[in-house]
Write an enzyme that holds these catalytic residues in place. Structure first.
Site, PDB file in Angstrom:
ATOM      1  N   ASP A   1      45.127  19.234  45.164  1.00 54.87           N
ATOM      2  CA  ASP A   1      44.234  19.609  44.071  1.00 54.87           C
ATOM      3  C   ASP A   1      43.504  20.875  44.500  1.00 54.87           C
ATOM      4  O   ASP A   1      42.723  20.862  45.452  1.00 54.87           O
ATOM      5  CB  ASP A   1      43.242  18.475  43.796  1.00 54.87           C
ATOM      6  CG  ASP A   1      42.337  18.746  42.600  1.00 54.87           C
ATOM      7  OD1 ASP A   1      42.181  19.925  42.216  1.00 54.87           O
ATOM      8  OD2 ASP A   1      41.771  17.782  42.052  1.00 54.87           O
TER       9      ASP A   1
ATOM     10  N   TYR B   1      40.319  35.395  33.354  1.00 61.29           N
ATOM     11  CA  TYR B   1      41.593  34.989  33.939  1.00 61.29           C
ATOM     12  C   TYR B   1      42.115  36.056  34.896  1.00 61.29           C
ATOM     13  O   TYR B   1      42.457  35.771  36.049  1.00 61.29           O
ATOM     14  CB  TYR B   1      42.622  34.703  32.849  1.00 61.29           C
ATOM     15  CG  TYR B   1      44.022  34.536  33.380  1.00 61.29           C
ATOM     16  CD1 TYR B   1      44.360  33.434  34.149  1.00 61.29           C
ATOM     17  CD2 TYR B   1      45.000  35.501  33.128  1.00 61.29           C
ATOM     18  CE1 TYR B   1      45.647  33.290  34.664  1.00 61.29           C
ATOM     19  CE2 TYR B   1      46.279  35.355  33.625  1.00 61.29           C
ATOM     20  CZ  TYR B   1      46.601  34.260  34.403  1.00 61.29           C
ATOM     21  OH  TYR B   1      47.875  34.129  34.908  1.00 61.29           O
TER      22      TYR B   1
ATOM     23  N   THR C   1      45.907  28.793  33.956  1.00 58.35           N
ATOM     24  CA  THR C   1      46.551  29.828  33.141  1.00 58.35           C
ATOM     25  C   THR C   1      46.069  29.884  31.699  1.00 58.35           C
ATOM     26  O   THR C   1      46.652  30.613  30.889  1.00 58.35           O
ATOM     27  CB  THR C   1      48.076  29.625  33.143  1.00 58.35           C
ATOM     28  OG1 THR C   1      48.382  28.313  32.653  1.00 58.35           O
ATOM     29  CG2 THR C   1      48.650  29.782  34.551  1.00 58.35           C
TER      30      THR C   1
ATOM     31  N   ASP D   1      50.238  40.327  35.536  1.00 59.23           N
ATOM     32  CA  ASP D   1      49.936  41.643  34.979  1.00 59.23           C
ATOM     33  C   ASP D   1      48.495  41.755  34.501  1.00 59.23           C
ATOM     34  O   ASP D   1      47.981  42.856  34.299  1.00 59.23           O
ATOM     35  CB  ASP D   1      50.869  41.930  33.802  1.00 59.23           C
ATOM     36  CG  ASP D   1      50.733  40.887  32.692  1.00 59.23           C
ATOM     37  OD1 ASP D   1      51.067  39.716  32.955  1.00 59.23           O
ATOM     38  OD2 ASP D   1      50.293  41.234  31.579  1.00 59.23           O
TER      39      ASP D   1
END
Length: 310
Positions: free
Chosen positions: A37, A126, A63, A103
């Site tokens: 985890d 992010y 994500t 990217d």
């Protein structure tokens, strides 16, 4: 060669497991929650040590691009602190780590495809958390490879290709962003590239070309162009089809800003490892065919890529 990959259900982890089948001399071991985890550092160290890797592939990540704007602490805990702990565990065991990045560390303002030396400037939480993860991995030890990729899809997990096929079954027309460009990248190709690079690291004990690499599909397209090719391929194979209508990113605002230019140059990886990704069209057609044949995993009802469609 024993590759231990973090995350069991991610696209890259699933693709590595697929690529490992029948590959003599290669064993892929995927570890994830609760044994590993990323928000609980000691589980990372213990789980990787127990797995006894020759090489660690750091693929697990947070994500949810838009949700990260509301959960910055969690995004950084997983993508920065957690990634650093994975790399640190690899360093303690004296093995290399291959870390997946994105990217989104760039702001998308460059006129050309990004190369590894270009300045980073993430637009949101992010991207910032993934950039911090790159820095944590690099600080953990010198034997690291950071692979930045983009626009990932596969027969597994949640992705743009699956979303297009699902929506086309219910709609006659889908509106898709036309002013963001990138390199669609099949996770099965990423897995092949990782295995190729890992074999080099395993074979060449004096390998010194560690660092950052870009790894993306060959060729470039907009999101709407990508959608058209997916659906045209589906129609040829007897699958669902819908028209694609171009829209501008400004007409579909999202919580997190996306790079307008996500194109990555993979020339450095090709030069170092002698591996080139197939043309994105070829890989896309293979994945669409696999999905329509029913040989892939069932579609997930949600997608991480819905920011590009309407």
């Amino acid at each position: 060669m024993r590759l231990v990959v973090t995350g069991r259900d991610g696209q890259v982890a699933a693709s590595l497991l697929e690529a490992g089948h029948g590959n003599a001399g290669v064993e892929i071991v995927a570890i994830g929650r609760p044994e590993l985890d990323l928000t609980r550092p000691q589980t990372v160290i213990d789980a990787i040590a127990v797995a006894k890797p020759d090489i660690v592939v750091s693929a697990a990540a947070y994500t949810a691009v838009d949700q990260a704007e509301d959960e910055p602490d969690l995004a950084f805990a997983v993508n920065a602190t957690g990634a650093g702990k994975v790399a640190g565990a690899a360093a303690r065991l004296g093995v290399p780590v291959i870390h997946l990045s994105t990217d989104y560390v760039f702001d998308g303002s460059a006129p050309d495809a990004y190369v590894e030396a270009d300045a980073t400037a993430p637009l949101g939480v992010y991207g910032a958390s993934k950039l911090a993860g790159e820095q944590a991995v690099a600080a953990a030890g010198p034997r690291h490879m950071i692979l930045r990729t983009a626009w990932v899809y596969s027969p597994f997990g949640r992705n743009f290709v699956k979303t297009m096929l699902r929506l086309a079954a219910d709609r006659d027309e889908i509106s898709v962003v036309a002013d963001q460009w990138g390199n669609p990248t099949c996770a099965l190709d990423i897995a092949d590239a990782i295995l190729h690079a890992a074999a080099t690291l395993r074979r060449d004990k004096s390998f010194t070309a560690f660092g950052i690499y870009h790894l993306a599909g060959s060729g470039e397209i907009s999101w709407s162009g990508f959608a058209r090719h997916i659906l045209d391929t589906s129609r040829k194979l007897g699958g669902p089809y819908a028209r694609v209508r171009d829209i501008a990113a400004k007409d579909y605002p999202t919580k997190a800003r996306r790079p307008a230019n996500s194109r990555l140059s993979s020339a450095k990886f090709a030069s170092t490892f002698g591996w080139n990704a197939p043309d994105w069209r070829q890989s896309t057609e293979a994945v669409v065919g696999q999905l329509l044949s029913g040989k892939a995993r069932p579609d997930d009802r949600a997608s991480l890529s819905t920011a590009h469609i309407r």
